[in-house]
Motif scaffolding. Sequence first.
Motif, short mmCIF file in Angstrom:
data_model
loop_
_atom_site.label_atom_id
_atom_site.label_comp_id
_atom_site.label_asym_id
_atom_site.label_seq_id
_atom_site.Cartn_x
_atom_site.Cartn_y
_atom_site.Cartn_z
N LYS A 193 18.17 -3.46 -12.19
CA LYS A 193 18.57 -2.28 -11.43
C LYS A 193 17.89 -1.03 -11.98
N GLY A 194 17.65 -0.08 -11.08
CA GLY A 194 17.06 1.18 -11.49
C GLY A 194 16.21 1.76 -10.37
N ILE A 195 16.26 3.06 -10.20
CA ILE A 195 15.55 3.70 -9.11
C ILE A 195 14.04 3.54 -9.23
N LEU A 196 13.53 3.51 -10.48
CA LEU A 196 12.09 3.34 -10.64
C LEU A 196 11.67 1.89 -10.43
N GLY A 197 12.58 0.96 -10.62
CA GLY A 197 12.28 -0.42 -10.26
C GLY A 197 12.11 -0.55 -8.75
N GLN A 198 12.95 0.16 -8.01
CA GLN A 198 12.84 0.17 -6.54
C GLN A 198 11.56 0.90 -6.11
N TRP A 199 11.23 1.98 -6.81
CA TRP A 199 9.98 2.69 -6.53
C TRP A 199 8.78 1.77 -6.74
N ALA A 200 8.82 1.00 -7.83
CA ALA A 200 7.70 0.10 -8.15
C ALA A 200 7.53 -0.96 -7.06
N GLN A 201 8.63 -1.47 -6.53
CA GLN A 201 8.54 -2.46 -5.46
C GLN A 201 7.86 -1.87 -4.24
N LEU A 202 8.22 -0.63 -3.89
CA LEU A 202 7.62 0.03 -2.73
C LEU A 202 6.16 0.38 -2.99
N ALA A 203 5.88 0.89 -4.19
CA ALA A 203 4.51 1.29 -4.52
C ALA A 203 3.58 0.10 -4.57
N SER A 204 4.09 -1.05 -5.00
CA SER A 204 3.23 -2.23 -5.13
C SER A 204 2.83 -2.80 -3.77
N ARG A 205 3.55 -2.41 -2.71
CA ARG A 205 3.23 -2.91 -1.38
C ARG A 205 2.52 -1.86 -0.52
N ALA A 206 2.23 -0.70 -1.13
CA ALA A 206 1.55 0.37 -0.38
C ALA A 206 0.06 0.06 -0.25
N ALA A 207 -0.60 0.75 0.69
CA ALA A 207 -2.03 0.56 0.92
C ALA A 207 -2.84 1.10 -0.25
N PHE A 208 -3.89 0.38 -0.64
CA PHE A 208 -4.72 0.85 -1.73
C PHE A 208 -5.90 1.67 -1.24
N ARG A 209 -6.08 1.75 0.07
CA ARG A 209 -7.12 2.60 0.65
C ARG A 209 -6.71 2.96 2.07
N ASN A 210 -7.37 3.98 2.63
CA ASN A 210 -7.09 4.37 4.01
C ASN A 210 -7.57 3.28 4.96
N GLY A 211 -6.84 3.08 6.04
CA GLY A 211 -7.26 2.07 7.01
C GLY A 211 -6.16 1.77 8.01
N LYS A 212 -6.27 0.64 8.64
CA LYS A 212 -5.29 0.21 9.65
C LYS A 212 -4.45 -0.91 9.07
N GLY A 213 -3.15 -0.67 9.04
CA GLY A 213 -2.23 -1.68 8.53
C GLY A 213 -1.68 -2.54 9.65
N ARG A 214 -1.61 -3.83 9.41
CA ARG A 214 -1.08 -4.77 10.41
C ARG A 214 0.30 -5.24 9.98
#
Length: 213
Positions: free
Chosen positions: A21-42
Amino acid sequence: MKCLMKYKWVKLPRNLLPQSKGILGQWAQLASRAAFRNGKGRYCGYINEVSAGGWSGGIVGIKTILGQKQKGKALAILDSLAEKGYLQYQLHRKSKRLDYQISDWVLEFCGQPCEEGSIYATQGFGFLCLPRNITDRLVEQNHQFEDADAWLDLWCHTVWQEPDNAFSFMAPTIQFGRYHCALTLETLGPRWGWEKTKVWRFIKRPRDHYGRH
């Protein structure tokens, strides 16, 4: 590779994201699934414009990323992260599409970016870059840390072969501030909002407790 204080960010393997548990653990989950470059997400047959550090899809995808079964709880997590300045998000009521953008996205990198394939990183592979001071915001807001927050706080403040810290030449060493090399329960307790006994129990846990197990 030397990990000196002069570097403003550290790497966290995506297969080592904290599961506690922890807010930064939740942040890490979201950040790890974010786009690593600009483009079109499917996502689910839809194609959306996404910028680096962002994600676009449905609320079901957000619940999956955060490990939540209820929409309300997932949105409450996003609200909390947004209030603390870690991300911005928008839920399109009509289309049910949800977009979020990580505020502390690291844009510095070495090498050439990938121009082909998915713009999202593969889950569990590669690294997530964290600003060294990402946990300081919680300290400044007098937020009581949870386990994942404390684990990432230690990770972000670990140095290796730092010239101002002789101990770091023998092993990776946790260091808060450039000239504060001594790590004590009295240092961590007020920082995390914990009693010294709780800090000690946390430090004594198995080293892989905050990984996949």
